[in-house]
Write a protein that holds these residues in place. Structure first.
Motif, short mmCIF file in Angstrom:
data_model
loop_
_atom_site.label_atom_id
_atom_site.label_comp_id
_atom_site.label_asym_id
_atom_site.label_seq_id
_atom_site.Cartn_x
_atom_site.Cartn_y
_atom_site.Cartn_z
N GLU B 150 59.02 60.89 -57.23
CA GLU B 150 59.34 59.64 -57.96
C GLU B 150 60.43 58.77 -57.37
O GLU B 150 60.21 57.60 -57.08
N SER B 151 61.63 59.30 -57.21
CA SER B 151 62.80 58.46 -56.91
C SER B 151 63.96 59.33 -56.43
O SER B 151 63.92 60.56 -56.55
N ARG B 199 65.97 50.56 -54.86
CA ARG B 199 64.94 51.59 -54.91
C ARG B 199 64.50 51.93 -53.48
O ARG B 199 64.76 51.19 -52.54
N GLN B 203 58.81 53.25 -53.39
CA GLN B 203 58.94 53.77 -54.76
C GLN B 203 58.10 52.89 -55.69
O GLN B 203 58.59 51.92 -56.25
N ARG B 205 56.14 51.41 -58.76
CA ARG B 205 56.21 51.42 -60.21
C ARG B 205 54.81 51.08 -60.70
O ARG B 205 54.30 49.98 -60.46
N ASP B 219 57.24 55.92 -62.03
CA ASP B 219 57.49 55.83 -60.59
C ASP B 219 56.64 56.86 -59.86
O ASP B 219 56.42 57.97 -60.36
#
Lengths: 258, 258
Positions: B150-151, B199, B203, B205, B219
């Protein structure tokens, strides 16, 4: 989240579908490398979303539905192909030596149709074109384009524009879909909701999306043959014949009342 | 226009894709009669929308990408297939006589995986499952599921959950995509916009939509190998090897630091 931009959704999509089919020109890639099939995204105002492969807009006659072939046998004189798109049917009519003009509101679609060899094209709405003085013997509304009747309010205006473009004895050959054979609760509720709002059951409220673009919301009509008959009342057109061999799809032939 | 309902998008879609592939059970029809291919709709927060055929979630080994086969050769001991979906890879691992558990948050996907013969399934998040006391030797993140990192914020939490589920000597086998090879201006601007917002470039969304349903926005990370290395710093995992033969896709093997 950003709203999509309003633009020529159909044109961008057809351009990409043509690039993917022919292997020529830039086309959208997955992961920057792998060509992906071009998919049309259709949103309906009840939240329903559907994707459909766009490649069929470029189908050669051998790939057509049987009713498309039967429709072409009904053409005579000078044909106006309304919503000509990438020229799927108009190019075949031209190949057969018949006079055909392709009309569309999508600049990108007209460009692809011309690149594929369609000679006579008009980039315009039917309303604006109806005052231009041209005359036709056959109006062709294939690929479900009977849907362009839109609604009880729009249908007589659309049909009047065609009457103004019509030579004596002209006919409309239109392919429609009867939406009421479904038992899918999503569609059955949608038809009911439409009727509760004073709309025809199959009066779809849609927008198309492709990559960064969206159309405005518009009406597109799937109607039964009975509903079509009612929409013709009071117009200059009468129902001549129905071919419903490929139900739920049908071909309606309408002729100008002399 | 109505907002879509939040629900098990992936499960509904996989159920329909399975019905279409096997020809069994109710499935969405065009015009109430013609089966249509099942398409996953993916919205990105910059307004981009893409459709992708869903059928590949059910691909048999003969239809897989080459790196999926190479990934399976790296499995050993008890395998936890994370984001097991319809069981595409887990069922093959089970067929080879290895111990495999399939985990997913989609009830519908788990149901399809079980119907297709997968015996050991868990319907849960990885975070909740990490406290359940189970232990695995291999964590499998195929079908681009390295994206579940995700992140920068989520990756260490996710990797810590895997460490808590890990036997000594455990490994993660993950398939990722390096997003930075593209020259498509839509993606290049998106990567820049992400970086401007603090970000990672890839990444994403996203939200998924299928028919009447949507997921919440989430994400999903496409990262380069350098970015992956940086995300591993300070975690209990180290990069052991990279197989980037099928660029932009790659297989990353990570091993537990003992």
């Amino acid at each position: 989240m950003d709203e999509p931009l309003i633009g020529d959704v159909f044109g961008e999509m057809i351009r990409d579908a043509y690039a993917v089919r022919t292997g020529r020109g830039p086309r959208p890639l997955a992961g920057g490398r792998v060509p992906r099939p071009v998919i049309e995204v259709i949103e309906r105002d009840d939240g329903l979303i559907n994707g459909a492969l766009a490649d069929h807009y470029l189908d050669e006659p051998a790939e057509w539905q049987p009713h498309d072939h039967r429709a072409l046998r009904l053409c005579r004189g000078h044909v106006l192909d309304i919503g000509v798109g990438a020229g799927r049917t108009a190019i075949e009519i031209q190949r057969r030596g018949m006079a055909v003009t392709g009309l569309d509101t999508s600049r990108g679609a007209i460009e692809v149709a011309r690149r594929r060899g369609l000679r006579d094209t008009v980039l315009n709405t039917i309303d604006a074109y109806a005052v231009a003085g041209a005359r036709y013997d056959t109006f062709l509304l294939l690929g479900n384009n009977l849907g362009l009747l839109e609604s009880r309010q729009r249908a007589p205006i659309f049909l009047d524009a065609l009457a103004r473009l019509a030579n004596p004895g002209a006919r409309i050959i239109a392919q429609g879909t009867d939406p009421y054979g479904t038992t899918d609760p999503v569609h059955v509720s949608y038809h009911r909701r439409n009727r509760e709002r004073g709309r025809l059951g199959g009066q779809l409220r849609l927008r198309l999306r492709y990559r960064m673009l969206a159309t405005e919301w518009f009406d597109y009509l799937n109607c039964s043959i009975e509903e079509l008959s009612a929409l013709l009342t009071g117009t200059r057109w009468r129902l001549k014949s129905i071919d419903d061999e490929d139900r739920p799809y049908y071909l309606a032939v309408m002729e100008l009342i002399s």
